[in-house]
Scaffold this motif. Structure first.
Motif, PDB file in Angstrom:
ATOM      1  N   ARG A 233       0.825  -1.205   0.000  1.00 33.91           N
ATOM      2  CA  ARG A 233       0.000   0.000   0.000  1.00 33.91           C
ATOM      3  C   ARG A 233       0.859   1.255   0.000  1.00 33.91           C
ATOM      4  NH1 ARG A 233      -4.024  -2.063   4.830  1.00 33.91           N
ATOM      5  NH2 ARG A 233      -5.275  -3.531   3.594  1.00 33.91           N
ATOM      6  N   LEU A 234       1.901   1.234   0.790  1.00 33.31           N
ATOM      7  CA  LEU A 234       2.830   2.362   0.813  1.00 33.31           C
ATOM      8  C   LEU A 234       3.461   2.546  -0.561  1.00 33.31           C
ATOM      9  CD1 LEU A 234       4.334   4.510   2.477  1.00 33.31           C
ATOM     10  CD2 LEU A 234       6.017   2.738   3.057  1.00 33.31           C
ATOM     11  N   GLU A 235       3.849   1.448  -1.180  1.00 32.34           N
ATOM     12  CA  GLU A 235       4.434   1.511  -2.522  1.00 32.34           C
ATOM     13  C   GLU A 235       3.455   2.123  -3.511  1.00 32.34           C
ATOM     14  OE1 GLU A 235       6.407  -1.499  -5.870  1.00 32.34           O
ATOM     15  OE2 GLU A 235       5.349  -2.305  -4.137  1.00 32.34           O
ATOM     16  N   TRP A 236       2.190   1.704  -3.444  1.00 34.24           N
ATOM     17  CA  TRP A 236       1.202   2.245  -4.381  1.00 34.24           C
ATOM     18  C   TRP A 236       1.038   3.750  -4.188  1.00 34.24           C
ATOM     19  CZ3 TRP A 236      -3.215   5.139  -4.144  1.00 34.24           C
ATOM     20  CH2 TRP A 236      -3.901   5.290  -5.361  1.00 34.24           C
ATOM     21  N   MET A 237       0.898   4.188  -2.959  1.00 38.11           N
ATOM     22  CA  MET A 237       0.665   5.601  -2.706  1.00 38.11           C
ATOM     23  C   MET A 237       1.833   6.445  -3.199  1.00 38.11           C
ATOM     24  SD  MET A 237      -1.660   7.689  -1.542  1.00 38.11           S
ATOM     25  CE  MET A 237      -2.739   6.905  -0.330  1.00 38.11           C
ATOM     26  N   ILE A 238       3.047   5.988  -2.959  1.00 37.23           N
ATOM     27  CA  ILE A 238       4.219   6.750  -3.377  1.00 37.23           C
ATOM     28  C   ILE A 238       4.356   6.754  -4.890  1.00 37.23           C
ATOM     29  CG2 ILE A 238       6.742   6.808  -3.300  1.00 37.23           C
ATOM     30  CD1 ILE A 238       6.559   5.833  -0.408  1.00 37.23           C
ATOM     31  N   LYS A 239       4.232   5.573  -5.517  1.00 37.82           N
ATOM     32  CA  LYS A 239       4.384   5.488  -6.971  1.00 37.82           C
ATOM     33  C   LYS A 239       3.278   6.232  -7.712  1.00 37.82           C
ATOM     34  CE  LYS A 239       7.097   1.254  -7.516  1.00 37.82           C
ATOM     35  NZ  LYS A 239       7.120  -0.123  -8.085  1.00 37.82           N
ATOM     36  N   SER A 240       2.121   6.370  -7.073  1.00 33.20           N
ATOM     37  CA  SER A 240       0.993   7.026  -7.729  1.00 33.20           C
ATOM     38  C   SER A 240       0.950   8.526  -7.472  1.00 33.20           C
ATOM     39  CB  SER A 240      -0.325   6.375  -7.283  1.00 33.20           C
ATOM     40  OG  SER A 240      -0.349   5.003  -7.650  1.00 33.20           O
ATOM     41  N   GLY A 241       1.965   9.056  -6.800  1.00 35.16           N
ATOM     42  CA  GLY A 241       2.061  10.494  -6.593  1.00 35.16           C
ATOM     43  C   GLY A 241       1.535  10.982  -5.264  1.00 35.16           C
ATOM     44  N   GLY A 242       1.377  10.084  -4.297  1.00 36.57           N
ATOM     45  CA  GLY A 242       0.808  10.478  -3.016  1.00 36.57           C
ATOM     46  C   GLY A 242       1.797  10.546  -1.878  1.00 36.57           C
ATOM     47  N   VAL A 243       3.072  10.839  -2.168  1.00 38.65           N
ATOM     48  CA  VAL A 243       4.058  10.862  -1.097  1.00 38.65           C
ATOM     49  C   VAL A 243       3.717  11.916  -0.051  1.00 38.65           C
ATOM     50  CG1 VAL A 243       5.614  12.451  -2.321  1.00 38.65           C
ATOM     51  CG2 VAL A 243       6.534  10.884  -0.577  1.00 38.65           C
ATOM     52  N   ASP A 244       3.160  13.055  -0.489  1.00 35.29           N
ATOM     53  CA  ASP A 244       2.767  14.084   0.484  1.00 35.29           C
ATOM     54  C   ASP A 244       1.634  13.594   1.379  1.00 35.29           C
ATOM     55  OD1 ASP A 244       4.644  15.851  -0.424  1.00 35.29           O
ATOM     56  OD2 ASP A 244       3.287  16.948  -1.740  1.00 35.29           O
ATOM     57  N   VAL A 245       0.755  12.777   0.823  1.00 38.38           N
ATOM     58  CA  VAL A 245      -0.327  12.192   1.620  1.00 38.38           C
ATOM     59  C   VAL A 245       0.262  11.329   2.727  1.00 38.38           C
ATOM     60  CG1 VAL A 245      -2.319  10.639   1.568  1.00 38.38           C
ATOM     61  CG2 VAL A 245      -1.936  12.233  -0.318  1.00 38.38           C
ATOM     62  N   VAL A 246       1.271  10.545   2.374  1.00 41.44           N
ATOM     63  CA  VAL A 246       1.909   9.671   3.343  1.00 41.44           C
ATOM     64  C   VAL A 246       2.563  10.483   4.459  1.00 41.44           C
ATOM     65  CG1 VAL A 246       3.728   7.970   3.697  1.00 41.44           C
ATOM     66  CG2 VAL A 246       2.285   7.849   1.651  1.00 41.44           C
ATOM     67  N   LEU A 247       3.362  11.476   4.077  1.00 40.64           N
ATOM     68  CA  LEU A 247       4.105  12.244   5.072  1.00 40.64           C
ATOM     69  C   LEU A 247       3.183  13.049   5.985  1.00 40.64           C
ATOM     70  CD1 LEU A 247       7.081  13.464   2.864  1.00 40.64           C
ATOM     71  CD2 LEU A 247       7.054  11.590   4.524  1.00 40.64           C
ATOM     72  N   LYS A 248       2.159  13.675   5.405  1.00 42.80           N
ATOM     73  CA  LYS A 248       1.224  14.441   6.223  1.00 42.80           C
ATOM     74  C   LYS A 248       0.433  13.533   7.154  1.00 42.80           C
ATOM     75  CE  LYS A 248       0.656  18.247   2.931  1.00 42.80           C
ATOM     76  NZ  LYS A 248      -0.282  18.911   1.982  1.00 42.80           N
ATOM     77  N   GLY A 249       0.075  12.368   6.641  1.00 45.84           N
ATOM     78  CA  GLY A 249      -0.679  11.436   7.478  1.00 45.84           C
ATOM     79  C   GLY A 249       0.140  10.903   8.624  1.00 45.84           C
ATOM     80  N   LEU A 250       1.414  10.599   8.356  1.00 46.54           N
ATOM     81  CA  LEU A 250       2.276  10.125   9.429  1.00 46.54           C
ATOM     82  C   LEU A 250       2.437  11.187  10.509  1.00 46.54           C
ATOM     83  CD1 LEU A 250       5.045   8.347   7.314  1.00 46.54           C
ATOM     84  CD2 LEU A 250       3.307   7.253   8.732  1.00 46.54           C
ATOM     85  N   GLU A 251       2.541  12.450  10.079  1.00 47.72           N
ATOM     86  CA  GLU A 251       2.659  13.533  11.059  1.00 47.72           C
ATOM     87  C   GLU A 251       1.377  13.664  11.872  1.00 47.72           C
ATOM     88  OE1 GLU A 251       3.634  18.340  11.216  1.00 47.72           O
ATOM     89  OE2 GLU A 251       3.600  17.263   9.306  1.00 47.72           O
ATOM     90  N   ARG A 252       0.226  13.559  11.207  1.00 49.34           N
ATOM     91  CA  ARG A 252      -1.035  13.695  11.922  1.00 49.34           C
ATOM     92  C   ARG A 252      -1.252  12.558  12.906  1.00 49.34           C
ATOM     93  NH1 ARG A 252      -6.170  14.602   8.266  1.00 49.34           N
ATOM     94  NH2 ARG A 252      -5.536  12.555   7.471  1.00 49.34           N
ATOM     95  N   ASP A 253      -0.773  11.367  12.538  1.00 45.11           N
ATOM     96  CA  ASP A 253      -0.922  10.225  13.431  1.00 45.11           C
ATOM     97  C   ASP A 253       0.203  10.143  14.460  1.00 45.11           C
ATOM     98  OD1 ASP A 253      -3.172   9.582  12.061  1.00 45.11           O
ATOM     99  OD2 ASP A 253      -2.320   7.908  10.939  1.00 45.11           O
TER     100      ASP A 253
END
Length: 262
Positions: A233-253
């Motif tokens: 899932r992490l691979e999909w989000m990053i490869k699909s252009g969602g790296v900012d989604v990942v980083l912001k979500g990790l910060e929020r959590d």
């Protein structure tokens, strides 16, 4: 009585429930508390050390991971078999399952992250939706080739290959991306008409309504849901252009990377 720890919306658990019903095995489905919030405990965690569904308890036997559970069920309760007869055909449907579990599932998960959990909004969300749509269409074309002229992915009879595909195609159809008219769509209609599949999908639909999915983003904001990235899932989000989604979500959590580690 077999006990199955599951969540009705988990495609991995759906696979197992379809197999149990195809085999005519009685089971009690239990939804463990604390999923997504870090509070899982008790017999469930003893059966599933990663606190992931599904987990199956059959007497003294405890099994986790959907593929291992399916193998156990076919070994312990061989009739009717879910696996094809030959080694080559068993390898074929296991590879099909692997693609669905670790590639296709990530797309549906990403769509849920955006639509229900609102991990991204506006142009960022639209860009991820477009990526997901294109990828789903590509997988549909690939699945059509895998099905070929067979009635079932498993061969002559419904089985492992089919129960490994149907939860995921239903998941993307629920997001508005069903297969186009043709052999794959016809197969999906036949699969959904089977009592084992129909009952499992009805449970998923009921759970979605009961959990008020459109409002689940509020639970995320309140810290009642934590993100749980599996590697695919992490691979999909990053490869699909969602790296900012990942980083912001990790910060929020409130998840931080330890300094000095890659």
């Amino acid at each position: 009585m077999i006990t199955l720890y599951d969540h009705p919306l988990s495609p991995y658990a759906q696979k197992v429930k379809i197999a149990l019903r195809e085999k005519g095995l009685a089971f009690e489905a239990r939804q463990p508390g604390g999923l997504g919030a870090g509070g899982a405990a008790g017999d469930f965690v003893e059966a599933s050390p990663r606190a992931e569904v599904p987990a199956l308890i059959d007497g003294e036997v405890r099994v986790f991971d959907s593929t291992v559970i399916l193998e156990y069920l076919d070994d312990a309760y061989p009739q009717p078999p879910m696996r094809p007869a030959s080694a080559a055909e068993r390898a074929r449907v296991r590879m099909l399952e692997e693609v669905m579990d670790t590639h296709y599932e990530a797309i549906n998960w990403g769509l849920s992250e955006i639509r229900w959990f609102r991990r991204a909004e506006g142009q960022a969300a639209e860009a991820l939706f477009a990526k997901a749509k294109a990828q789903i269409e590509g997988f549909h074309a690939w699945l059509g080739k895998q099905l070929g002229d067979r009635e079932w992915f498993n061969g002559a009879a419904f089985g492992w290959g089919d129960l490994s595909v149907v939860p995921y195609l239903n998941g993307s159809a629920g997001h508005g991306y069903p297969p186009a008219a043709g052999r794959l769509a016809d197969w999906l209609a036949r699969a959904n008409a089977r009592p084992s599949v129909a009952a499992t999908m009805a449970e998923a639909a009921g759970s979605a309504r009961a959990s008020a999915m459109p409002n689940v983003a509020e639970l995320v904001e309140k810290g009642l849901f934590k993100r749980e990235y599996r590697d695919h899932r992490l691979e999909w989000m990053i490869k699909s252009g969602g790296v900012d989604v990942v980083l912001k979500g990790l910060e929020r959590d409130n998840i931080r990377f330890a300094p000095g580690f890659g």
